[in-house]
Scaffold this motif. Sequence first.
Motif, mmCIF file in Angstrom:
data_model
loop_
_atom_site.group_PDB
_atom_site.id
_atom_site.type_symbol
_atom_site.label_atom_id
_atom_site.label_comp_id
_atom_site.label_asym_id
_atom_site.label_seq_id
_atom_site.Cartn_x
_atom_site.Cartn_y
_atom_site.Cartn_z
ATOM 1 N N GLY A 126 6.964 -9.670 0.954
ATOM 2 C CA GLY A 126 7.346 -9.371 2.179
ATOM 3 C C GLY A 126 5.845 -8.621 3.178
ATOM 4 N N SER A 127 4.943 -8.922 2.278
ATOM 5 C CA SER A 127 4.163 -8.617 3.524
ATOM 6 C C SER A 127 3.886 -9.829 4.348
ATOM 7 N N PRO A 128 3.545 -9.940 5.840
ATOM 8 C CA PRO A 128 3.161 -10.652 6.214
ATOM 9 C C PRO A 128 1.841 -11.763 5.778
ATOM 10 N N LYS A 129 0.839 -10.921 4.856
ATOM 11 C CA LYS A 129 -0.701 -11.889 4.789
ATOM 12 C C LYS A 129 0.437 -12.721 3.323
ATOM 13 N N GLY A 130 1.013 -11.773 2.515
ATOM 14 C CA GLY A 130 0.964 -12.186 0.844
ATOM 15 C C GLY A 130 2.032 -13.318 1.712
ATOM 16 N N ALA A 131 3.037 -13.386 2.356
ATOM 17 C CA ALA A 131 4.425 -14.615 2.865
ATOM 18 C C ALA A 131 3.200 -15.525 3.501
ATOM 19 N N LEU B 179 -1.558 -0.603 0.150
ATOM 20 C CA LEU B 179 -1.352 -0.134 1.703
ATOM 21 C C LEU B 179 -0.343 -1.337 2.074
ATOM 22 N N GLU B 180 -0.162 -2.355 1.164
ATOM 23 C CA GLU B 180 -0.137 -3.910 1.672
ATOM 24 C C GLU B 180 1.557 -4.492 0.479
ATOM 25 N N ARG B 181 0.865 -4.126 -0.790
ATOM 26 C CA ARG B 181 3.040 -4.288 -0.924
ATOM 27 C C ARG B 181 3.815 -2.673 -1.086
ATOM 28 N N SER B 182 3.325 -1.961 -1.316
ATOM 29 C CA SER B 182 4.041 -0.701 -1.528
ATOM 30 C C SER B 182 4.334 -0.249 0.041
ATOM 31 N N LEU B 183 3.275 -0.181 1.048
ATOM 32 C CA LEU B 183 3.953 0.875 1.749
ATOM 33 C C LEU B 183 4.298 -0.168 3.167
ATOM 34 N N THR C 149 -0.120 -3.542 7.070
ATOM 35 C CA THR C 149 -0.779 -4.344 7.331
ATOM 36 C C THR C 149 -2.508 -4.217 6.854
ATOM 37 N N ILE C 150 -3.201 -4.616 6.864
ATOM 38 C CA ILE C 150 -5.127 -4.419 6.389
ATOM 39 C C ILE C 150 -5.627 -5.439 8.098
ATOM 40 N N HIS C 151 -5.963 -5.180 8.205
ATOM 41 C CA HIS C 151 -6.589 -5.939 9.727
ATOM 42 C C HIS C 151 -7.402 -6.700 9.317
ATOM 43 N N PHE C 152 -8.695 -5.028 8.608
ATOM 44 C CA PHE C 152 -9.826 -6.050 7.654
ATOM 45 C C PHE C 152 -10.240 -4.700 6.708
#
Length: 560
Positions: A19-24, A403-407, A410-413
């Motif tokens: 579901g997260s943009p980074k993971g996708a 933070l990314e998967r459960s909440l 978006t991790i910006h860095f």
Amino acid sequence: MSRPVAGVRKNTLIVTLPGSPKGAKENLASIIKQLPHACQQAAGADSRSLHAGGVQKLEREAGVPGNKPKSAGHQHSHNHSPSHGHGHSHGHGHHGPKAHTAPSDRPAVSNDPNAGPSRRYRESPYPMLSVDDALKQIADNVPVPQIVKHKVNEDLVGSVLAEDVVAREAVPAFRASIVDGYAVIASSHVLVPRTKGIFPVTSISHAQPGEVPELKSGEIARITTGAPLPPRATSVVMVEDTVLRSKTDDGQEEKEVEILTDDIKPGENVREVGSDVKSGTTIMKQGEGITAIGGEFGLLASVGTQEVTVYKKPVVGVLSTGDEIVPHDRDGDLRLGEVRDTNRPTLLTAIRGSGFEAINLGIASDKPGALESTLRTALRTCDVLITTGGVSMGELDLLKPTLERSLGGTIHFGRVSMKPGKPTTFATVPFKPSSTGEREKRVVFSLPGNPASAVVTYHLFVLPALHRMSGISPVGLPNAKVVLEEDVRCDGKRAEYHRVMVKAKADGQLWAASTGFQRSSAIGSFKGANALLCLPMKDGVVGKGEKCDALLMGKMVSEM
């Protein structure tokens, strides 16, 4: 892919992505070259003929690099050490851990917080940003300041005005004396009696509420500094220019006073109405701050301002993470593996010292479910969440994936090319408070667990974000040029922020001396430190007597 799901339904290939943009994006990139081959099979092509050339043929056709044997002379990179800020050389004979394999030699894995240590990343998937790039990410992604109404009271200190303030009253609101003396009727006209001579004292005007009798020609009124002038009075004669000539019968009051000068001009020693501040004029502008010095607060109070529009200062929550962490003030000796919580009380002190409200959120467990629950609760109580620990490469460093998967954040860095503080993480998390029902953005800074790293990264990254969210400009710590009292070694690969004591000396320059051992776990390096020396990324040293940039954290010491 951490949770790969793929299948075929009626000749249609179905692949689900995280579901997260980074993971996708990462997952899609890993399979996109194989999709044509998979679609052929899903459509019913003959598998035997498709696979006739073997795996190597398929890899060549798809443009996928195969596994190549390592040559004996292969050189491995050492720029991806899995430490979380501690153990790097600071010019004091300390050498940190180094990885002896290259990223290309390690298999790709997931970082699902529920998958356990066997599935964790062996290297960070986050690119290493420069400090400047990290600061730009913060500037681009922190929420814009919220505008609120605030009463004019002591809590206003540190706030920034979001609107101009117009004076609702004049200052002074009446004609007032600026000296102790006598109110007189003075004129430059030749037909008006002179001020020099002996006059009866007919009334008294003190700096207090009340009616003042009208002054008549040939009379004077005793007056104190700040008191209103009697009607018709034009000027005030200083008490030094007078002599007492007679007293009342009871001896308690002045009866007659002689004025020794005839040079009193109309308006002399008088503050006219609105001479300090005129009613209806702008006394403070948008963007100006209310400092603790008191001038701005005094100005607002002087014209009767009861409420102003300001940028809301964010509330900051501080959370330590780790099952090994215990309260710093817990009684008894530490058990093997326990660590006293240094970061939380240190950061709470720094935040409050910066003028912001700080909430103590305690200590969170490393367990995935417990950590997620604690983070969700924390985001309900604050605008900015600071966590320490859990951002490196250990199997229990679960903050980033949580933070990314459960909440859905978006991790910006997730890494910065600096020391101390390499694994510093900045993220934003969507949040829907029950009070408004509108989706908001919460800011999360996950700082390294080593104490010195946590304090350095607070001043370098968190403080500028708090300033931006409060409308404060310029943001961050002030920068000054300092002269080094000794050689300080630099790092050829990363920028370093070296703790120093800066003093103002008789030569008019600022001089900086190192506070000593700079390991990121050594909070003692902050004892006496009032600045961070910004060492350039280079081999060698910045020499004694050379100038260098420094970020000023605290009060300057003077040796003048």
